[in-house]
Structure formats: structure tokens, C-alpha cells
Design a protein around this motif. Structure first.
Motif, PDB file in Angstrom:
ATOM      1  N   VAL A 160      14.966  12.667  69.415  1.00  0.00           N
ATOM      2  CA  VAL A 160      15.790  12.000  70.421  1.00  0.00           C
ATOM      3  C   VAL A 160      17.163  11.786  69.813  1.00  0.00           C
ATOM      4  O   VAL A 160      17.291  11.206  68.729  1.00  0.00           O
ATOM      5  N   ILE A 161      18.208  12.244  70.491  1.00  0.00           N
ATOM      6  CA  ILE A 161      19.579  12.054  70.019  1.00  0.00           C
ATOM      7  C   ILE A 161      20.197  10.908  70.807  1.00  0.00           C
ATOM      8  O   ILE A 161      20.323  10.973  72.027  1.00  0.00           O
ATOM      9  N   GLY A 162      20.566   9.848  70.095  1.00  0.00           N
ATOM     10  CA  GLY A 162      21.201   8.714  70.753  1.00  0.00           C
ATOM     11  C   GLY A 162      20.460   7.419  70.501  1.00  0.00           C
ATOM     12  O   GLY A 162      19.299   7.285  70.888  1.00  0.00           O
ATOM     13  N   LEU A 197      18.822   3.767  76.297  1.00  0.00           N
ATOM     14  CA  LEU A 197      17.969   4.835  76.830  1.00  0.00           C
ATOM     15  C   LEU A 197      17.335   5.667  75.730  1.00  0.00           C
ATOM     16  O   LEU A 197      16.191   6.108  75.851  1.00  0.00           O
ATOM     17  N   GLY A 198      18.079   5.897  74.642  1.00  0.00           N
ATOM     18  CA  GLY A 198      17.517   6.661  73.533  1.00  0.00           C
ATOM     19  C   GLY A 198      16.329   5.958  72.907  1.00  0.00           C
ATOM     20  O   GLY A 198      15.303   6.579  72.608  1.00  0.00           O
ATOM     21  N   LEU A 199      16.454   4.635  72.706  1.00  0.00           N
ATOM     22  CA  LEU A 199      15.339   3.864  72.161  1.00  0.00           C
ATOM     23  C   LEU A 199      14.133   3.924  73.090  1.00  0.00           C
ATOM     24  O   LEU A 199      13.000   4.090  72.644  1.00  0.00           O
ATOM     25  N   THR A 244      11.438  11.588  66.006  1.00  0.00           N
ATOM     26  CA  THR A 244      12.579  11.197  65.168  1.00  0.00           C
ATOM     27  C   THR A 244      13.735  10.823  66.083  1.00  0.00           C
ATOM     28  O   THR A 244      14.054  11.555  67.017  1.00  0.00           O
ATOM     29  N   LEU A 245      14.360   9.691  65.794  1.00  0.00           N
ATOM     30  CA  LEU A 245      15.531   9.239  66.550  1.00  0.00           C
ATOM     31  C   LEU A 245      16.773   9.403  65.684  1.00  0.00           C
ATOM     32  O   LEU A 245      16.824   8.889  64.563  1.00  0.00           O
ATOM     33  N   LEU A 246      17.770  10.116  66.200  1.00  0.00           N
ATOM     34  CA  LEU A 246      19.026  10.319  65.487  1.00  0.00           C
ATOM     35  C   LEU A 246      20.126   9.497  66.148  1.00  0.00           C
ATOM     36  O   LEU A 246      20.243   9.467  67.381  1.00  0.00           O
ATOM     37  N   VAL A 286      13.868  18.367  72.213  1.00  0.00           N
ATOM     38  CA  VAL A 286      15.020  17.518  71.927  1.00  0.00           C
ATOM     39  C   VAL A 286      15.397  16.788  73.212  1.00  0.00           C
ATOM     40  O   VAL A 286      15.625  17.418  74.243  1.00  0.00           O
ATOM     41  N   VAL A 287      15.434  15.460  73.128  1.00  0.00           N
ATOM     42  CA  VAL A 287      15.832  14.648  74.280  1.00  0.00           C
ATOM     43  C   VAL A 287      17.236  14.122  74.030  1.00  0.00           C
ATOM     44  O   VAL A 287      17.479  13.427  73.050  1.00  0.00           O
TER      45      VAL A 287
END
Length: 407
Positions: free
Chosen positions: A149-151, A155-157, A171-173, A234-235
Motif C-alpha cells: 500500500v502506497i500512502g 485511506l492508506g492505513l 507492506t505500507l510505504l 499495489v494499492v
């Protein structure tokens, strides 16, 4: 003859406006609502819960089709509006359908942003904004899949937590040095990061995406420092932009959003805008609360009442992996203000008040947000908090239990 009111968009802001309009003056207008999505308005706030399997799609629904019928509202779904003819007062739906209007409300929301980096158009790169996105993410989140997840905004969380609930390696970036940097200071963001990691989400900060690569679909993501992360999904959750193309093509004045005054009226006196597509006093809001307040003001104006929307004091309230988080107002003390802190990392508790001249300017709470409503009211009104510091920091004392009367 009733005036013909056409509402473009059938999201949360649109529905709230229709509810308030029909409550105040049922039958005043001949109302038609046109929505691009195939469903009637639903609760977007529950999308992460839907993604994670905590609720089903039925739980996200607001009003059944019978509600629209009962209130005399024609609802057209799955039909994007292609053009507004202001000169003749017409709305073009699809290629052939034409709707005449006397008044027009634009509630067309916003569009998700995709980073201008290589590979963003590969299959497997998805956004997270609507029911169709949730369905696509769930389809791609197969067993043993690796998701990125990018962001690191709200909303990313939510997307990352939803994927983790599905058992996906997530994985959160985030390109910044802390999560939700607009709403949280470093200490509060650190607690949120711990909560995410406790749920199995790997969090990488200061992680700048350089490219997404793959043969025919997503296979890996490359960071600007050369790190390569394998990925099957990838989100993209790096923000939204107001949906203004329809208004621009019709010659309605826009900046970041569709420019409106305190009555939510655009540069055309017959046309109004509300929600994420609207720009009021230079501010574009991406949250539900301002959209609801705008809907309230517009509904009052259209039934002839005195009404003005003067803006919304922004606040955020959510649960991150079960950890309550609240933020409102200024999160860092300006010159001349003071900061009052209470922190217990072991219990996941954090409270921060930003105060100036006994007035509350901002608050950040993690773990216990019971006083959030009180804080919002104090920030909004500017009332003195001189006698309430302890209660705001530690919570209001519980009322004593009633004592039995003596015989």
C-alpha cells in the motif's frame, strides 16, 4: 409547475442533501438523481471493514430504492453524465439521455491520484475509493499474495489494515517521516505505527517509490534508494483531487475544486456544488463532516431559509487496528502557545493539548478519545478552558454512585 432539480452524483453528500431537502419541503421540487456507480449511495467509511471481511456489502447500504420512490425521487444509477449544457439547461447522460433542469447540484466527489511514476498502469495497481475497488482488491488478494500500500494517510492505513485482516502479507510505504503527518505529531504517529505493526503490517517510512515493474502485471516495486520489494498487488492511496472536468467543460468557474460561495452556489446562479468536488473560501475538504454541513446549508437555502456555510473546523476520529485516534485543530503549538502532554506508551495512551490564552487551539488523543466532542466544541467556539484542563487531560470524573437512604 415544480422546478426541476437535477443532482449529479449519488454519494454520501448527495444523499444527505436529499434527506434534508425532503424533510424540510417534501415535494417542493421535481427531483432526479444521476449516479455513475451501479449502486445507490452507500457508506464509504465502511470500505476498509468491507475489505477486511468485518461487514458485508449490505451493511454499507444507506437507503433502499423504495426510499427514493417514496419521496418522489427518480434515481438513475450506472450512468455517467457526459455534458452540462448551461445555455439550454440540459444535462446529457451517456450518449442519448437528456435531462432538463432549473437547478443543478454537482456532488461528483473526487478522483484518486496515481503517482507520475513508471508502471502505474500495470494490471495489479489499484486504487481504494469505491465498492468496485474493494472487489478488485479482494480478487487480487489471493493466498500467499504480497501486497504493498502506497500512502500513509487515513485511506492508506485503512487499506493496509483491511488487507492484513485478509491474511495478506502487507507492506505500507509512506514518503514522509511519520504516518498521518497532517493529523498527528511524531509521538502519536509512533503509537499508530506500533499498532499497525502489531497487526502484521510492515511499515516503511521515508520510502519514495521510483517505479513499479513486471512483465504484463505487477511483480515488484522499486524504491528511490534501489530497494526492491516483491509485489503481487499495489494499492495506490496517495490522495485525491476534486472531480472538476464536467464543470470546467461547461464553463463553470473552478480552481482546485468547483468554486462556491456560502450558499454553495457556483459562478452560475442555477448551479450548486457540495462535497469533495467543491471549493469554499479556497478550501477543499476530503472528509464526510464538511460535506454533511454543506448539504445542510444547501438544503436550507433551496427551501427559502436563511443559510450560510462558513467552513468546517477539521477533525479526524478513527480506529487504527482497534486503537482509537483523534485529532483536531493545530497539532503543533504556534508562537506564544503552550503544549500540555500526557504520555504512557506502555498502555498506548497519549494526549496533547495546544493552548493559548486559556483557549484550546488543537488536540491529539491516542488510546482514549472520550473527550473528543468536548475538544471539538472548545476549538470551534473559542470558549475558555481555564477550569477544565485536568478534565480534558485526564477525563471527567465519574459521577459518584448514589448512596442508599438511611432507614
Amino acid at each position: 409547475m415544480k422546478q426541476r432539480l437535477v443532482v449529479i452524483g449519488n454519494g454520501m453528500a448527495s444523499l444527505r442533501f436529499l434527506e434534508r431537502l425532503t424533510e424540510r419541503a417534501p415535494g417542493l421540487y421535481d427531483v432526479t438523481v444521476v449516479g455513475a456507480e451501479p449502486q445507490a449511495a452507500y457508506n464509504r467509511v465502511l470500505l476498509s471493514s468491507l475489505l477486511g471481511g468485518e461487514v458485508d456489502e449490505a451493511a454499507c447500504a444507506f437507503r433502499g430504492l423504495d426510499w427514493y420512490e417514496t419521496h418522489g425521487i427518480r434515481l438513475i444509477t450506472g450512468a455517467p453524465v457526459t455534458e452540462i449544457d448551461r445555455e439550454n439547461g440540459l444535462v446529457m447522460v451517456g450518449e442519448t439521455h437528456v435531462l432538463p433542469f432549473d437547478k443543478l447540484v454537482l456532488a461528483i466527489g473526487s478522483l484518486p491520484i496515481r503517482l507520475p511514476k513508471p508502471g502505474m498502469d500495470l494490471p495489479g495497481v489499484l486504487t481504494f475509493r469505491d465498492l468496485a475497488d474493494v472487489a478488485a482488491i479482494r480478487k487480487a488478494a489471493v493466498e500467499h499474495a504480497k501486497a504493498i500500500v502506497i500512502g500513509g494517510g487515513l485511506l492508506g492505513l485503512e487499506a493496509a489494515v483491511g488487507l492484513a485482516r485478509l491474511g495478506v502479507d502487507t507492506t505500507l510505504l509512506h514518503v514522509m517521516d511519520r504516518l498521518m503527518e497532517r493529523q498527528l505529531d511524531h509521538a502519536a504517529a509512533g503509537l499508530v505505527k506500533r499498532a499497525m505493526e502489531a497487526r502484521g503490517v510492515r511499515v516503511l517510512l521515508k520510502a519514495d517509490t521510483a517505479a513499479i515493474e513486471g512483465e504484463g502485471r505487477v511483480e515488484r516495486l522499486v524504491l528511490s534508494d534501489g530497494t526492491v520489494l516483491p509485489a503481487d498487488l499495489v494499492v495506490m492511496s496517495v490522495g485525491v483531487r476534486p472531480n472538476v472536468a464536467l464543470a470546467q467543460n461547461a464553463g463553470i468557474e473552478t480552481a482546485r475544486g468547483i468554486k462556491v460561495d456560502d450558499r454553495m452556489q457556483s459562478s452560475d446562479a442555477r448551479i450548486y456544488a457540495l462535497g469533495e468536488c467543491a471549493e469554499h473560501r479556497g478550501q477543499v475538504y476530503g472528509l464526510v463532516e464538511p460535506a454533511y454541513e454543506q448539504a445542510e446549508a444547501l438544503s436550507r437555502h433551496l427551501v427559502g431559509e436563511e443559510a450560510a456555510y462558513t467552513g468546517t473546523a477539521l477533525s479526524t476520529s478513527l480506529k487504527v487496528s482497534g486503537l482509537p485516534v483523534f485529532s483536531a485543530g493545530q497539532i503543533e503549538a504556534p508562537e506564544g502557545a503552550e503544549t500540555v502532554l500526557m504520555s504512557d506508551p506502555g498502555l498506548g495512551l497519549y494526549r496533547k493539548l495546544v493552548v493559548a490564552d486559556d483557549r484550546l487551539l488543537g488536540a491529539v488523543f491516542v488510546g482514549d478519545i472520550a473527550e473528543q466532542g468536548w475538544c471539538k466544541e472548545l476549538i470551534r467556539t473559542g470558549a475558555s478552558m481555564a477550569e477544565h484542563r485536568d478534565d480534558l487531560m485526564f477525563g471527567r470524573p465519574a459521577a459518584p454512585a448514589p448512596q442508599p437512604l438511611a432507614a
